[in-house]
Every structure is written in structure tokens, then in C-alpha cells.
Design a protein around this motif. Sequence first.
Motif, PDB file in Angstrom:
ATOM      1  N   CYS A 274      55.428 -29.508  43.286  1.00  0.00           N
ATOM      2  CA  CYS A 274      56.211 -30.693  43.634  1.00  0.00           C
ATOM      3  C   CYS A 274      57.583 -30.567  42.984  1.00  0.00           C
ATOM      4  CB  CYS A 274      55.491 -31.950  43.148  1.00  0.00           C
ATOM      5  SG  CYS A 274      56.459 -33.479  43.241  1.00  0.00           S
ATOM      6  N   VAL A 275      58.633 -30.799  43.760  1.00  0.00           N
ATOM      7  CA  VAL A 275      60.001 -30.791  43.239  1.00  0.00           C
ATOM      8  C   VAL A 275      60.610 -32.172  43.472  1.00  0.00           C
ATOM      9  CG1 VAL A 275      62.321 -29.830  43.482  1.00  0.00           C
ATOM     10  CG2 VAL A 275      60.330 -28.318  43.614  1.00  0.00           C
ATOM     11  N   VAL A 276      60.930 -32.871  42.385  1.00  0.00           N
ATOM     12  CA  VAL A 276      61.572 -34.184  42.478  1.00  0.00           C
ATOM     13  C   VAL A 276      63.072 -33.982  42.303  1.00  0.00           C
ATOM     14  CG1 VAL A 276      61.601 -36.551  41.626  1.00  0.00           C
ATOM     15  CG2 VAL A 276      59.516 -35.184  41.402  1.00  0.00           C
ATOM     16  N   VAL A 277      63.839 -34.444  43.290  1.00  0.00           N
ATOM     17  CA  VAL A 277      65.285 -34.213  43.276  1.00  0.00           C
ATOM     18  C   VAL A 277      66.019 -35.370  42.617  1.00  0.00           C
ATOM     19  CG1 VAL A 277      67.328 -33.828  44.691  1.00  0.00           C
ATOM     20  CG2 VAL A 277      65.164 -32.720  45.290  1.00  0.00           C
ATOM     21  N   GLU A 278      65.869 -36.564  43.121  1.00  0.00           N
ATOM     22  CA  GLU A 278      66.438 -37.762  42.517  1.00  0.00           C
ATOM     23  C   GLU A 278      65.395 -38.863  42.565  1.00  0.00           C
ATOM     24  OE1 GLU A 278      71.134 -38.419  42.892  1.00  0.00           O
ATOM     25  OE2 GLU A 278      70.114 -38.511  44.817  1.00  0.00           O
ATOM     26  N   SER A 279      65.334 -39.673  41.517  1.00  0.00           N
ATOM     27  CA  SER A 279      64.402 -40.794  41.505  1.00  0.00           C
ATOM     28  C   SER A 279      64.888 -41.857  40.536  1.00  0.00           C
ATOM     29  CB  SER A 279      62.996 -40.343  41.095  1.00  0.00           C
ATOM     30  OG  SER A 279      62.134 -41.464  40.967  1.00  0.00           O
ATOM     31  N   ALA A 280      64.739 -43.102  40.920  1.00  0.00           N
ATOM     32  CA  ALA A 280      64.993 -44.196  39.996  1.00  0.00           C
ATOM     33  C   ALA A 280      63.872 -44.222  38.955  1.00  0.00           C
ATOM     34  CB  ALA A 280      65.074 -45.518  40.756  1.00  0.00           C
ATOM     35  N   ALA A 281      63.957 -45.147  38.025  1.00  0.00           N
ATOM     36  CA  ALA A 281      62.950 -45.238  36.962  1.00  0.00           C
ATOM     37  C   ALA A 281      61.571 -45.516  37.529  1.00  0.00           C
ATOM     38  CB  ALA A 281      63.341 -46.318  35.956  1.00  0.00           C
ATOM     39  N   LYS A 282      61.513 -46.158  38.691  1.00  0.00           N
ATOM     40  CA  LYS A 282      60.256 -46.391  39.401  1.00  0.00           C
ATOM     41  C   LYS A 282      60.460 -45.992  40.855  1.00  0.00           C
ATOM     42  CE  LYS A 282      58.677 -50.240  36.506  1.00  0.00           C
ATOM     43  NZ  LYS A 282      58.233 -51.662  36.490  1.00  0.00           N
ATOM     44  N   GLY A 283      59.410 -45.418  41.461  1.00  0.00           N
ATOM     45  CA  GLY A 283      59.546 -45.023  42.860  1.00  0.00           C
ATOM     46  C   GLY A 283      58.376 -44.186  43.328  1.00  0.00           C
ATOM     47  N   GLY A 284      58.286 -44.044  44.640  1.00  0.00           N
ATOM     48  CA  GLY A 284      57.177 -43.303  45.244  1.00  0.00           C
ATOM     49  C   GLY A 284      57.136 -41.847  44.848  1.00  0.00           C
ATOM     50  N   SER A 285      58.312 -41.245  44.617  1.00  0.00           N
ATOM     51  CA  SER A 285      58.322 -39.827  44.250  1.00  0.00           C
ATOM     52  C   SER A 285      57.692 -39.604  42.882  1.00  0.00           C
ATOM     53  CB  SER A 285      59.748 -39.280  44.282  1.00  0.00           C
ATOM     54  OG  SER A 285      60.598 -40.019  43.431  1.00  0.00           O
TER      55      SER A 285
ATOM     56  N   ALA B  97      61.554 -31.084  38.151  1.00  0.00           N
ATOM     57  CA  ALA B  97      62.555 -32.115  38.435  1.00  0.00           C
ATOM     58  C   ALA B  97      63.943 -31.582  38.124  1.00  0.00           C
ATOM     59  CB  ALA B  97      62.277 -33.372  37.615  1.00  0.00           C
ATOM     60  N   PHE B  98      64.910 -32.007  38.943  1.00  0.00           N
ATOM     61  CA  PHE B  98      66.311 -31.716  38.668  1.00  0.00           C
ATOM     62  C   PHE B  98      66.863 -32.796  37.739  1.00  0.00           C
ATOM     63  CE2 PHE B  98      65.986 -29.195  42.541  1.00  0.00           C
ATOM     64  CZ  PHE B  98      66.803 -28.111  42.258  1.00  0.00           C
ATOM     65  N   PRO B  99      67.544 -32.407  36.663  1.00  0.00           N
ATOM     66  CA  PRO B  99      68.151 -33.419  35.805  1.00  0.00           C
ATOM     67  C   PRO B  99      69.370 -34.037  36.486  1.00  0.00           C
ATOM     68  CG  PRO B  99      68.844 -31.250  35.103  1.00  0.00           C
ATOM     69  CD  PRO B  99      67.846 -31.035  36.219  1.00  0.00           C
ATOM     70  N   GLY B 100      69.750 -35.205  35.995  1.00  0.00           N
ATOM     71  CA  GLY B 100      70.932 -35.870  36.527  1.00  0.00           C
ATOM     72  C   GLY B 100      71.751 -36.487  35.416  1.00  0.00           C
ATOM     73  N   PRO B 101      72.893 -37.072  35.732  1.00  0.00           N
ATOM     74  CA  PRO B 101      73.753 -37.682  34.716  1.00  0.00           C
ATOM     75  C   PRO B 101      73.030 -38.794  33.958  1.00  0.00           C
ATOM     76  CG  PRO B 101      74.880 -37.502  36.842  1.00  0.00           C
ATOM     77  CD  PRO B 101      73.448 -37.177  37.093  1.00  0.00           C
TER      78      PRO B 101
END
Length: 375
Positions: free
Chosen positions: A231-242, A258-262
Motif C-alpha cells: 500500500c502506498v499512501v500519497v496524501e492524507s489528512a489526519a483522518k481518512g479512508g486511506s 507513505a510519502f512525507p509532506g510539509p
Amino acid sequence: MNEKEILATLALTRINYFHLAGIRQLYEAAGSAAAIVENRSHIRDIVPDVSPKMLEGLRDIETVMPRAEAELRYCQQYGIQILTLNDPLYPRRLRECDDAPLLLFYKGTADLNQQRIVNIVGTRHCTVYGQDLVRRFIEGLKQWSPQVLIVSGLAYGVDICAHRNALQQGYETVGVLAHGLDDLYPPRHRETANQMICQGGLLTEHFTQTNADKINFVRRNRIVAGMSDACVVVESAAKGGSLITARLSRDYNRDTFAFPGPVGAPYSEGCNHLIRDNQAGLITSAEDFVMAMGWQDDATLTAAQQQGIERQLFPQLNETEARIVAALQKQNDQQINLLTVRTDLPISKLTATLFELEMKGVVKTFAGGIYHLLK
């Protein structure tokens, strides 16, 4: 597949939609859905602790048979495959999961049991940053590992971005739906879905006339997770289906990345938290992912083929390389201390030559310093 078995499975699915673990136990004990239906009057002889609710459903199973027959006719009319749990075409990775559905409805061309399968998931509110990550990841993955099935949920945002980039790169891609194959949600993704039917497919556990209710999106995440290697998670809020898909992937012992973000970016919080809590591996590129998965053999093989190396004959091997290959042909999977004795080469020269052979796609290193000749 036997029509009797399909009808029995359709009927069992209708009466036990929310009791997957119980019906799975019964299914494995009886050996087939048809056997459950045939022995329903004395099913406790097979599984003594069958729940009263399931017994009640089995007693009333004839009432759902007309619906099962109508569903079978619809699938036959519109070219939809019904994959039961014992069908060889059923995703074998998903079959390993305790809460796998008894059947799946599938329309498409992709092999659901390909050697490499990865799901790419994320927020429905994908940013430009996320879109660029998806594009670059799939472009890079195509270079490193040309034969991968891309799975997602055909939703807005990351999902549809993954499907469209997969199609553009020539990958097959499968969308797992939260409703039946008589409809499509969201409808604006119809054109992409039609392309996917010819270059991948659409998959669901749901009968026709099933609404895309919220609970169904949660349920479909287990199929996305269960049928994949990673599984690769690209962007996700603190809660979400991904994040649910990521958790299920870990529960199923699948690799999760998971890809890190700012820091502070709302649609990077979920990914950053996964990485912080050691619930997903940090990746910044397709190369990171391929190396972590151990899929780099695909890349070395591709490079070797592009250089015109004939794998069977190894025509471009020098004398030292040929000596090592001959030793591995006699006995494959050898440690370097054995190889130095059997090739009569010093360790320094042997190590350097093995590295060259690995770059050519001729050998591969396994754990424990074992060298394997690729055939």
C-alpha cells in the motif's frame, strides 16, 4: 465455474452480508457454498457452533434465490465475471484474509493474480503536490518494474490520479467499487472507467442496485488492501479512508509506505503521522519503493535486455565472469566463501566481478550473502 455453486454463493452472500468471518468458517468446513445449502437442515453436524442468526438465514435461503438468479442473469448479459472464493481467478492474496468476501463481481481484462500488485491511495482533495507525486511515482515505477498491477478506488483525488497515470504509462489498473457494476460513482469518472475495463478492470463485492453508502467505502478498503502486495499512501489528512486502507494493509501483513509532506499541511498530516509512528515506511520515489520491496530484479533484467544480453547464453561474459556463472550453474545459491574455493578466485576479484554480474542482471544477492544465478 459451476452455475449451482455460483447461485449458492450468491444466496449465501445475501443472507450473511455482515457475518463474513462466520460464513467463511462454515464455507471452509463444508468445502463449498453448494454443500452448505444442501446440508442446511443439519448444518450443525458440520459446524456445531453456527450462530442462531445464521441458522435462521439458512432456513430462509429459498427466499433469496430469485434475487441470486436475477443477479446471475444480469452478469451473463453484461459480461461480468462472478469469482467465487474457490475460483482460481479469485485474487489469491485476498483469499488469505479472514474477512475476504465469498464472491467478487469483475469486469475487465487484468489478471488479478499478477506477480506484482500495489495499491495507491490518498485523499479525495489531492493537491498539486500530491498529483505530482503520483505522476512521478508511476513514471518511475514503470522504469523499474514494468509489470505491476495498480489498484485504487476510482474516487476523486489520489485514486483517479493513480488510475489515469497508470493508463498513460501502459499499466493495467483495477478500480474497487463501493457499489454494484450497474452504476458508477462518481459518474464523471465514467470515461476513465471504460478505459480501465479494456486495460485493467472494475471489481466489487456488491450486487447491482447497491447504493454507494459510506459503510461500503469502508468495506471496499479491505479488498484494496487484501489483494495487493503493498500500500502506498500519497496524501492524507489526519483522518481518512486511506488511513483505514493503510491499517488494514498492516493487519494483513502487507508492506505499507507513505510519502512525507510539509509539516502543518492539512493533507500531509496523515502520511507524516504514519511515518512518525513507524506504521509506514518513508519513500520519496519509485526507486525507494522498489528497493524496499526487493523488486529491483525486474529493473536489472530490463537493463540487461535493453543492452541486448541473451540471458540463456551470456555471450558478453569475460573469462572471470564465465567461471563464476559455471560454478553457479553446477550448484546455485552459494556463499562467497564457497565460490572463492570453487572458482579459485581471490575474494577481492570475486566480489568485484559478482557486482558486475549483478549489474548485468545475471546474478542476484540474497540475505546471508547468498549469490543466485538468474535463469
